[in-house]
Write a protein that holds these residues in place. Structure first.
Motif, PDB file in Angstrom:
ATOM      1  N   HIS A   1     -37.780  89.846 -48.093  1.00 42.50           N
ATOM      2  CA  HIS A   1     -38.279  90.879 -49.012  1.00 42.50           C
ATOM      3  C   HIS A   1     -39.544  91.533 -48.455  1.00 42.50           C
ATOM      4  CE1 HIS A   1     -35.342  89.959 -52.008  1.00 42.50           C
ATOM      5  NE2 HIS A   1     -35.823  88.758 -52.266  1.00 42.50           N
ATOM      6  N   LEU A   2     -40.419  90.726 -47.857  1.00 42.67           N
ATOM      7  CA  LEU A   2     -41.639  91.275 -47.273  1.00 42.67           C
ATOM      8  C   LEU A   2     -41.312  92.214 -46.115  1.00 42.67           C
ATOM      9  CD1 LEU A   2     -43.727  88.001 -47.356  1.00 42.67           C
ATOM     10  CD2 LEU A   2     -44.314  90.119 -48.560  1.00 42.67           C
ATOM     11  N   GLU A   3     -40.402  91.788 -45.259  1.00 41.78           N
ATOM     12  CA  GLU A   3     -40.001  92.630 -44.136  1.00 41.78           C
ATOM     13  C   GLU A   3     -39.340  93.909 -44.634  1.00 41.78           C
ATOM     14  OE1 GLU A   3     -37.761  92.018 -39.913  1.00 41.78           O
ATOM     15  OE2 GLU A   3     -36.676  91.360 -41.701  1.00 41.78           O
ATOM     16  N   THR A   4     -38.559  93.814 -45.691  1.00 39.66           N
ATOM     17  CA  THR A   4     -37.883  94.981 -46.238  1.00 39.66           C
ATOM     18  C   THR A   4     -38.876  95.972 -46.839  1.00 39.66           C
ATOM     19  OG1 THR A   4     -35.913  93.647 -46.660  1.00 39.66           O
ATOM     20  CG2 THR A   4     -36.080  95.743 -47.823  1.00 39.66           C
ATOM     21  N   VAL A   5     -39.890  95.479 -47.539  1.00 43.90           N
ATOM     22  CA  VAL A   5     -40.938  96.366 -48.059  1.00 43.90           C
ATOM     23  C   VAL A   5     -41.598  97.104 -46.901  1.00 43.90           C
ATOM     24  CG1 VAL A   5     -43.240  96.392 -49.110  1.00 43.90           C
ATOM     25  CG2 VAL A   5     -41.392  95.139 -50.212  1.00 43.90           C
ATOM     26  N   ALA A   6     -41.906  96.384 -45.836  1.00 48.50           N
ATOM     27  CA  ALA A   6     -42.517  97.021 -44.664  1.00 48.50           C
ATOM     28  C   ALA A   6     -41.577  98.052 -44.052  1.00 48.50           C
ATOM     29  CB  ALA A   6     -42.893  95.960 -43.635  1.00 48.50           C
ATOM     30  N   LEU A   7     -40.318  97.684 -43.883  1.00 44.59           N
ATOM     31  CA  LEU A   7     -39.343  98.599 -43.288  1.00 44.59           C
ATOM     32  C   LEU A   7     -39.192  99.867 -44.113  1.00 44.59           C
ATOM     33  CD1 LEU A   7     -37.166  99.165 -41.120  1.00 44.59           C
ATOM     34  CD2 LEU A   7     -35.552  97.965 -42.614  1.00 44.59           C
ATOM     35  N   PHE A   8     -39.024  99.735 -45.416  1.00 40.46           N
ATOM     36  CA  PHE A   8     -38.862 100.915 -46.274  1.00 40.46           C
ATOM     37  C   PHE A   8     -40.111 101.784 -46.271  1.00 40.46           C
ATOM     38  CE2 PHE A   8     -35.526  98.728 -49.220  1.00 40.46           C
ATOM     39  CZ  PHE A   8     -34.553  98.881 -48.246  1.00 40.46           C
ATOM     40  N   SER A   9     -41.273 101.159 -46.268  1.00 39.36           N
ATOM     41  CA  SER A   9     -42.528 101.916 -46.231  1.00 39.36           C
ATOM     42  C   SER A   9     -42.641 102.709 -44.933  1.00 39.36           C
ATOM     43  CB  SER A   9     -43.726 100.980 -46.354  1.00 39.36           C
ATOM     44  OG  SER A   9     -43.751 100.356 -47.607  1.00 39.36           O
ATOM     45  N   LEU A  10     -42.347 102.049 -43.830  1.00 45.56           N
ATOM     46  CA  LEU A  10     -42.442 102.716 -42.534  1.00 45.56           C
ATOM     47  C   LEU A  10     -41.380 103.793 -42.373  1.00 45.56           C
ATOM     48  CD1 LEU A  10     -43.337  99.600 -40.367  1.00 45.56           C
ATOM     49  CD2 LEU A  10     -44.862 101.432 -41.115  1.00 45.56           C
TER      50      LEU A  10
ATOM     51  N   ARG B   1     -47.981 107.510 -58.022  1.00 43.53           N
ATOM     52  CA  ARG B   1     -48.614 106.745 -59.117  1.00 43.53           C
ATOM     53  C   ARG B   1     -47.859 105.455 -59.390  1.00 43.53           C
ATOM     54  NH1 ARG B   1     -49.653 111.957 -61.129  1.00 43.53           N
ATOM     55  NH2 ARG B   1     -47.762 111.987 -62.381  1.00 43.53           N
ATOM     56  N   GLU B   2     -46.538 105.554 -59.428  1.00 43.61           N
ATOM     57  CA  GLU B   2     -45.738 104.359 -59.691  1.00 43.61           C
ATOM     58  C   GLU B   2     -45.836 103.378 -58.520  1.00 43.61           C
ATOM     59  OE1 GLU B   2     -43.156 101.736 -61.774  1.00 43.61           O
ATOM     60  OE2 GLU B   2     -44.561 103.284 -62.364  1.00 43.61           O
ATOM     61  N   LEU B   3     -45.829 103.891 -57.312  1.00 48.70           N
ATOM     62  CA  LEU B   3     -45.959 103.032 -56.144  1.00 48.70           C
ATOM     63  C   LEU B   3     -47.313 102.325 -56.160  1.00 48.70           C
ATOM     64  CD1 LEU B   3     -44.829 101.945 -53.520  1.00 48.70           C
ATOM     65  CD2 LEU B   3     -45.570 104.052 -52.392  1.00 48.70           C
ATOM     66  N   ARG B   4     -48.362 103.038 -56.498  1.00 50.91           N
ATOM     67  CA  ARG B   4     -49.692 102.431 -56.576  1.00 50.91           C
ATOM     68  C   ARG B   4     -49.734 101.362 -57.666  1.00 50.91           C
ATOM     69  NH1 ARG B   4     -54.931 105.495 -58.654  1.00 50.91           N
ATOM     70  NH2 ARG B   4     -53.500 105.645 -60.377  1.00 50.91           N
ATOM     71  N   ARG B   5     -49.097 101.628 -58.797  1.00 55.73           N
ATOM     72  CA  ARG B   5     -49.076 100.654 -59.887  1.00 55.73           C
ATOM     73  C   ARG B   5     -48.385  99.362 -59.439  1.00 55.73           C
ATOM     74  NH1 ARG B   5     -45.962  98.417 -63.435  1.00 55.73           N
ATOM     75  NH2 ARG B   5     -44.094  99.585 -62.921  1.00 55.73           N
ATOM     76  N   LEU B   6     -47.219  99.510 -58.814  1.00 62.43           N
ATOM     77  CA  LEU B   6     -46.478  98.335 -58.351  1.00 62.43           C
ATOM     78  C   LEU B   6     -47.244  97.584 -57.258  1.00 62.43           C
ATOM     79  CD1 LEU B   6     -42.902  99.872 -58.282  1.00 62.43           C
ATOM     80  CD2 LEU B   6     -43.750  98.125 -59.870  1.00 62.43           C
ATOM     81  N   ALA B   7     -47.853  98.331 -56.349  1.00 59.67           N
ATOM     82  CA  ALA B   7     -48.645  97.705 -55.293  1.00 59.67           C
ATOM     83  C   ALA B   7     -49.863  96.998 -55.883  1.00 59.67           C
ATOM     84  CB  ALA B   7     -49.069  98.745 -54.265  1.00 59.67           C
ATOM     85  N   GLY B   8     -50.447  97.568 -56.932  1.00 56.45           N
ATOM     86  CA  GLY B   8     -51.580  96.942 -57.596  1.00 56.45           C
ATOM     87  C   GLY B   8     -51.201  95.621 -58.243  1.00 56.45           C
ATOM     88  N   GLU B   9     -50.019  95.571 -58.845  1.00 55.74           N
ATOM     89  CA  GLU B   9     -49.541  94.306 -59.422  1.00 55.74           C
ATOM     90  C   GLU B   9     -49.383  93.253 -58.336  1.00 55.74           C
ATOM     91  OE1 GLU B   9     -46.005  94.878 -61.749  1.00 55.74           O
ATOM     92  OE2 GLU B   9     -47.009  96.277 -63.106  1.00 55.74           O
ATOM     93  N   PHE B  10     -48.818  93.663 -57.203  1.00 54.95           N
ATOM     94  CA  PHE B  10     -48.633  92.739 -56.091  1.00 54.95           C
ATOM     95  C   PHE B  10     -49.986  92.275 -55.546  1.00 54.95           C
ATOM     96  CE2 PHE B  10     -47.961  91.737 -51.593  1.00 54.95           C
ATOM     97  CZ  PHE B  10     -46.959  90.786 -51.703  1.00 54.95           C
TER      98      PHE B  10
ATOM     99  N   LEU C   1     -43.100  91.492 -55.781  1.00 51.97           N
ATOM    100  CA  LEU C   1     -42.594  91.871 -54.466  1.00 51.97           C
ATOM    101  C   LEU C   1     -41.208  92.512 -54.575  1.00 51.97           C
ATOM    102  CD1 LEU C   1     -42.771  91.861 -51.374  1.00 51.97           C
ATOM    103  CD2 LEU C   1     -41.823  89.546 -51.433  1.00 51.97           C
ATOM    104  N   ILE C   2     -40.340  91.924 -55.370  1.00 47.21           N
ATOM    105  CA  ILE C   2     -38.995  92.468 -55.546  1.00 47.21           C
ATOM    106  C   ILE C   2     -39.052  93.820 -56.246  1.00 47.21           C
ATOM    107  CG2 ILE C   2     -36.794  92.100 -56.744  1.00 47.21           C
ATOM    108  CD1 ILE C   2     -37.181  89.071 -56.047  1.00 47.21           C
ATOM    109  N   ALA C   3     -39.930  93.972 -57.221  1.00 48.74           N
ATOM    110  CA  ALA C   3     -40.079  95.263 -57.904  1.00 48.74           C
ATOM    111  C   ALA C   3     -40.547  96.337 -56.917  1.00 48.74           C
ATOM    112  CB  ALA C   3     -41.065  95.134 -59.065  1.00 48.74           C
TER     113      ALA C   3
END
Length: 109
Positions: A4-13, A76-85, A98-100
């Motif tokens: 999941h961590l690698e996938t978050v990085a991949l999608f972000s990049l 805004r939504e991305l920042r909110r989710l990243a803030g929760e993480f 992380l999954i969210a």
């Protein structure tokens, strides 16, 4: 969790660097060097919540810039989710946020 961590990085990049008509960014691309599963696996094994959050934050910042920043609805939504993480203190609590975050990045790709 490492996947999941690698996938978050991949999608972000992908959001930050991939452009139409070019080869897609894949897990084995050089840009993924600091964000591959084995890097995250080491951080998870160490229980390094802060290290994981730093790596994810680096990627999310790039994704935020790619979607127009926090002034845009996607940002805004991305920042909110990243803030929760980023607010998590214990390894056991990372999975849900992380999954969210991963699912949201997948949706906006």
């Amino acid at each position: 969790m490492e996947l999941h961590l690698e996938t978050v990085a991949l999608f972000s990049l992908k959001l930050a660097y991939e452009s139409e008509g070019q080869s897609p960014i894949l897990r084995d691309d050089l840009v993924m060097g600091n964000y591959q599963r084995d890097v995250f696996e080491l951080l998870v094994r160490r229980g390094d919540v802060e290290g994981i959050q730093v790596k994810v934050d680096e990627c999310v910042r790039l994704a935020l810039a790619a979607v127009g920043g926090v002034d845009k609805p996607l940002g805004r939504e991305l920042r909110r989710l990243a803030g929760e993480f980023a607010g998590i203190q214990m390894m056991e609590q990372l999975d849900g946020p992380l999954i969210a975050l991963k699912d949201y990045l997948k949706d906006i790709l």
